[in-house]
Design a protein around this motif. Structure first.
Motif, short mmCIF file in Angstrom:
data_model
loop_
_atom_site.label_atom_id
_atom_site.label_comp_id
_atom_site.label_asym_id
_atom_site.label_seq_id
_atom_site.Cartn_x
_atom_site.Cartn_y
_atom_site.Cartn_z
N THR A 290 -5.39 29.54 13.69
CA THR A 290 -5.23 28.43 14.62
C THR A 290 -6.57 28.09 15.25
O THR A 290 -7.31 28.98 15.68
CB THR A 290 -4.22 28.79 15.72
OG1 THR A 290 -2.97 29.09 15.13
CG2 THR A 290 -4.05 27.63 16.70
N ASN A 291 -6.87 26.77 15.34
CA ASN A 291 -8.11 26.34 16.01
C ASN A 291 -7.80 25.97 17.45
O ASN A 291 -6.67 26.08 17.91
CB ASN A 291 -8.74 25.15 15.27
CG ASN A 291 -7.87 23.89 15.33
OD1 ASN A 291 -6.86 23.84 16.02
ND2 ASN A 291 -8.27 22.87 14.60
N GLY A 292 -8.80 25.52 18.20
CA GLY A 292 -8.56 25.06 19.56
C GLY A 292 -9.16 25.99 20.60
O GLY A 292 -9.98 26.87 20.31
N ALA A 293 -8.71 25.78 21.87
CA ALA A 293 -9.27 26.54 22.99
C ALA A 293 -8.92 28.01 22.92
O ALA A 293 -9.65 28.86 23.44
CB ALA A 293 -8.75 25.95 24.30
N PHE A 294 -7.79 28.35 22.27
CA PHE A 294 -7.39 29.74 22.12
C PHE A 294 -7.21 30.04 20.63
O PHE A 294 -6.10 30.19 20.13
CB PHE A 294 -6.08 30.00 22.88
CG PHE A 294 -6.15 29.67 24.34
CD1 PHE A 294 -6.73 30.56 25.23
CD2 PHE A 294 -5.66 28.46 24.82
CE1 PHE A 294 -6.80 30.25 26.58
CE2 PHE A 294 -5.72 28.15 26.17
CZ PHE A 294 -6.31 29.05 27.06
N PRO A 295 -8.33 30.11 19.89
CA PRO A 295 -8.23 30.30 18.44
C PRO A 295 -7.70 31.69 18.09
O PRO A 295 -7.90 32.65 18.84
CB PRO A 295 -9.68 30.13 17.97
CG PRO A 295 -10.51 30.53 19.16
CD PRO A 295 -9.72 30.05 20.35
N SER A 296 -7.04 31.76 16.97
CA SER A 296 -6.55 33.06 16.50
C SER A 296 -6.62 33.10 14.99
O SER A 296 -6.56 32.07 14.32
CB SER A 296 -5.10 33.30 16.96
OG SER A 296 -4.21 32.38 16.34
N ASP A 297 -6.80 34.29 14.47
CA ASP A 297 -6.89 34.50 13.03
C ASP A 297 -6.21 35.84 12.75
O ASP A 297 -6.77 36.90 13.07
CB ASP A 297 -8.36 34.52 12.60
CG ASP A 297 -8.51 34.59 11.08
OD1 ASP A 297 -7.55 34.97 10.40
OD2 ASP A 297 -9.61 34.25 10.59
N LEU A 298 -5.01 35.79 12.20
CA LEU A 298 -4.22 37.00 12.00
C LEU A 298 -3.73 37.09 10.55
O LEU A 298 -3.21 36.11 10.01
CB LEU A 298 -2.99 37.02 12.92
CG LEU A 298 -3.23 37.27 14.41
CD1 LEU A 298 -1.97 36.94 15.20
CD2 LEU A 298 -3.62 38.73 14.64
N THR A 299 -3.92 38.26 9.96
CA THR A 299 -3.40 38.53 8.63
C THR A 299 -2.59 39.82 8.68
O THR A 299 -3.09 40.84 9.16
CB THR A 299 -4.53 38.69 7.59
OG1 THR A 299 -5.27 37.47 7.51
CG2 THR A 299 -3.95 39.00 6.22
N THR A 300 -1.33 39.76 8.25
CA THR A 300 -0.52 40.97 8.17
C THR A 300 -0.12 41.20 6.72
O THR A 300 0.16 40.25 5.98
CB THR A 300 0.74 40.88 9.05
OG1 THR A 300 1.67 39.96 8.47
CG2 THR A 300 0.40 40.43 10.45
N ASN A 301 -0.10 42.47 6.33
CA ASN A 301 0.26 42.87 4.97
C ASN A 301 1.33 43.95 5.02
O ASN A 301 1.32 44.82 5.90
CB ASN A 301 -0.96 43.41 4.22
CG ASN A 301 -2.02 42.36 3.98
OD1 ASN A 301 -1.92 41.54 3.09
ND2 ASN A 301 -3.07 42.39 4.82
N ARG A 302 2.23 43.88 4.06
CA ARG A 302 3.24 44.92 3.93
C ARG A 302 3.42 45.24 2.44
O ARG A 302 3.73 44.36 1.64
CB ARG A 302 4.58 44.49 4.53
CG ARG A 302 5.64 45.58 4.48
CD ARG A 302 7.00 45.10 4.98
NE ARG A 302 6.95 44.69 6.37
CZ ARG A 302 7.05 43.44 6.78
NH1 ARG A 302 7.20 42.46 5.89
NH2 ARG A 302 7.00 43.15 8.07
N ASP A 303 3.22 46.49 2.08
CA ASP A 303 3.47 46.96 0.71
C ASP A 303 4.70 47.84 0.73
O ASP A 303 4.81 48.76 1.57
CB ASP A 303 2.27 47.75 0.18
CG ASP A 303 1.01 46.90 0.07
OD1 ASP A 303 1.13 45.72 -0.31
OD2 ASP A 303 -0.08 47.41 0.38
N THR A 304 5.62 47.59 -0.19
CA THR A 304 6.89 48.31 -0.18
C THR A 304 7.19 48.92 -1.54
O THR A 304 6.75 48.42 -2.58
CB THR A 304 8.05 47.37 0.20
OG1 THR A 304 8.20 46.37 -0.83
CG2 THR A 304 7.80 46.68 1.51
N ALA A 305 7.95 50.00 -1.50
CA ALA A 305 8.45 50.65 -2.71
C ALA A 305 9.83 51.21 -2.41
O ALA A 305 10.04 51.82 -1.36
CB ALA A 305 7.50 51.76 -3.17
N GLY A 306 10.76 50.99 -3.32
CA GLY A 306 12.12 51.50 -3.11
C GLY A 306 12.78 51.85 -4.42
O GLY A 306 12.49 51.27 -5.47
#
Length: 600
Positions: A290-306
């Motif tokens: 997100t740009n602007g006055a309160f910028p944010s840059d978030l990446t989440t990852n999930r690896d699964t095995a079942g």
């Protein structure tokens, strides 16, 4: 409206006493495990097939599943805005979303944004309501929603072009190859719309159109080895850009870019006549910038095995036992999380059996999470067929919702000592079907404790909330003079037990009616949905409203089909989400859309 909804539920109950029960189509519900058909699943379940999805012509997945009794959604200013889905009054973070068997969603928010997945890529949706932590672990307090991406079909492929209100432009193309044993499918989707002004705020440049654009690609493949083993690979990737207003100041052209990636690789084999073995490996990536006055840059990852083993102990008794594991991590150059990874290991078992008129299902699961410790949950359901025209099910289950990375570790807010939310649920359901009517009525109650909240004394997240959610939902459908007719009704009470105030964003009364008829080449559909007593901002009651949608499908020949629909026919101005006491998120007025699909 209250009287009308109560009358509809009463009619559903009256219909139960005079209609004969008949078996439904033998269709396996994958999400329920144990290779159960719809008629054998004791929980309340709803399935959208590809034909259902195309006929509905819904603009998004949340808008489609909003048609189901007990399910509702709330957006924040039109297509592409932040959207919350509620199942029996429980929020996004208290339901699980799966794509092709793999859990998806943001690890920082603790929920999946269903509006970020294009409905054009989906061929089937399964919704199971009730506590499912006994099988799926964290976050299945109110149910599970599973999306199945397209695997291909008859013909080589198709092209579809769409235009609509607010300069909407969509384009879809897909290609298929192979047969039932070995197949391949690839499809691409593009959408662009000028959108609406997302908020009622007119100062600081906020009085503008906030657009949305999205590109997505989906592919799937299947390879069979002999008669008993197959390998499936599915992938869904999306990239979208959303314009939004600044509810705290001026809008210089604020945007959020979201990317998602979900992959699932599964091996399914039959080891013997009564033993199946499934293995699933998956990944899920969620990126938000997100740009602007309160910028944010978030990446989440999930690896699964079942992995799971399915034992047919007898013709009517099935036991599934499984293990699963996932790792989550986050990466953010704009936010300094003190801890950026965690893992979870779980083991579960489910037993289902039937003896004459009596049905039984039980599940139990143990989870061990590196962030918040261990938890054990389970469920029990018993059904009885009183006659060929009436059956009843009583169920009980416990569940929990895991604290997200934001609740645990967000700077100056997170609390690493936070415990999971806990819940227990009860349900009583009556249902039946005949040549004339399909119907069910369910009464449920869920108590939540240790709810995630904010402690004004410490300024940190805390487990200080309790809530009680109870309700009645009913659905009746029939056929009359070639028309398929139906009604859904919901009465819901969702209360903060400490303050006595109704929880935000839930309507206390909801009524939906639909009718459609196939005239041969032409199929017509009409949908009406009304709601009242929705609250926001801790007790502010919003005005009731009713929306009418109409749709039509015309099949010129085997290759060319035209789709047309108008949502909110009477251009109703209504509110579902407040910003403040004087400002709100806008809702879309009358929307028209026209599509042409060419199959080859």
């Amino acid at each position: 409206m209250n009287k009308l909804i109560k009358t509809s539920i009463a009619l559903a109950c009256i219909g139960a006493s005079s209609q004969a029960y008949s078996q439904q189509v033998d269709e396996i519900v994958v999400t329920a495990k144990n290779n159960q058909s719809i008629e054998d699943v004791l929980q309340t379940v709803h399935v959208f097939t590809l034909a259902d999805i195309e006929s509905a012509q819904a603009k998004s997945i949340p808008a489609l599943i909003d048609q189901v009794a007990g399910v509702s959604f709330r957006d924040s200013g039109g297509r592409g805005s932040a959207t919350s889905v509620f199942v029996r009054g429980a929020s996004n973070a208290q339901i699980i979303v799966l794509i092709d068997g793999v859990r998806v969603g943001s690890a920082t928010l603790g929920s999946a944004a269903l509006n970020s997945y294009p409905i054009e890529a989906i061929e089937r949706i399964e919704i199971i309501k009730g506590p499912f932590s006994g099988i799926y672990g964290a976050d299945a307090a109110a149910g599970v929603i599973q999306l199945f991406t397209k695997k291909g079909g008859d013909g080589i492929g198709s092209v579809r072009a769409t235009v609509g209100s607010d300069s909407l432009r969509e384009f879809d193309v897909s290609f298929n190859a192979g047969d039932e044993r070995n197949s391949f499918h690839i499809s691409a989707h593009s959408e662009d719309t000028d959108g609406i002004d997302r908020t009622s705020i007119t100062s600081g440049g906020n009085d503008d159109l906030d657009g949305f654009e999205e590109q997505a690609i989906s592919l799937g493949g299947k390879v069979s080895f002999g008669d008993f083993t197959s390998v499936n690979l599915n992938l869904l990737a999306t990239d979208s850009t959303v314009d939004f207003d600044n509810t705290f100041g001026s809008d210089p052209g604020l945007q959020t870019e979201n990317e998602t990636l979900s992959t699932a690789l599964s091996l399914n084999t039959k080891l013997s006549s009564n033993l199946d073995w499934n293995i699933t490996l998956g990944t899920n990536e969620d990126v938000s910038v997100t740009n602007g006055a309160f910028p944010s840059d978030l990446t989440t990852n999930r690896d699964t095995a079942g992995t799971e083993l399915i034992f047919d102990l007898t013709d009517d008794t099935v036991l599934t036992a499984g293990l699963d594991y996932y790792e989550e991590d986050i990466d953010s150059p704009t936010t300094n999380f003190p801890i950026t990874e965690r893992d979870n290991a779980g083991a579960f078992a489910q037993l289902t059996t039937r003896s004459g008129a009596l049905g039984f299902a039980a599940s139990l699961r143990y989870d061990d999470n590196s962030a918040y410790g261990s938890d054990t949950n389970g469920s029990l359901a018993v059904s009885y067929d009183f006659s060929d025209s009436l059956s009843a099910t009583v169920s009980y289950g416990t569940a929990f919702a895991a604290p997200s990375f934001n609740f645990l570790y967000f700077p100056f807010f997170g609390n690493p000592d936070l415990l999971p939310e806990e819940s227990e649920s009860f349900e009583v359901k009556f249902e039946g079907a005949s040549a004339a009517f399909d119907w069910y009525v369910a009464a449920y109650k869920t108590d939540f404790e240790n709810l995630f909240s904010f402690n004004p004394n410490t300024f940190l997240a805390a487990n200080i909330g309790e809530a009680e959610i109870q309700g009645i939902e009913a659905s009746v459908s029939t056929e009359f003079n070639g028309w398929n007719l139906g009604v859904n009704a919901d009465i819901l009470s969702a209360e903060n037990k400490q303050t006595g105030i109704e929880l935000d964003d839930r309507a206390e009364q909801t009524l939906a009616l639909w009718a459609n008829k196939d005239f041969g080449k032409l199929d017509l559909g009409v949908n009406l949905k009304a709601e009242s007593n929705r609250f926001d901002r801790s007790g502010t009651e919003l005005s009731s409203y009713a929306l009418l949608d109409i749709s039509a499908t015309y099949e010129f020949n085997e290759s060319v089909t035209v789709f047309a629909n108008i949502d909110n026919v009477f251009d109703k101005d209504y509110t579902v989400n407040l910003i403040s006491a004087t400002e709100r998120f806008n809702t879309q007025g009358r929307q028209a859309k026209l599509s042409v699909k060419v199959s080859f």
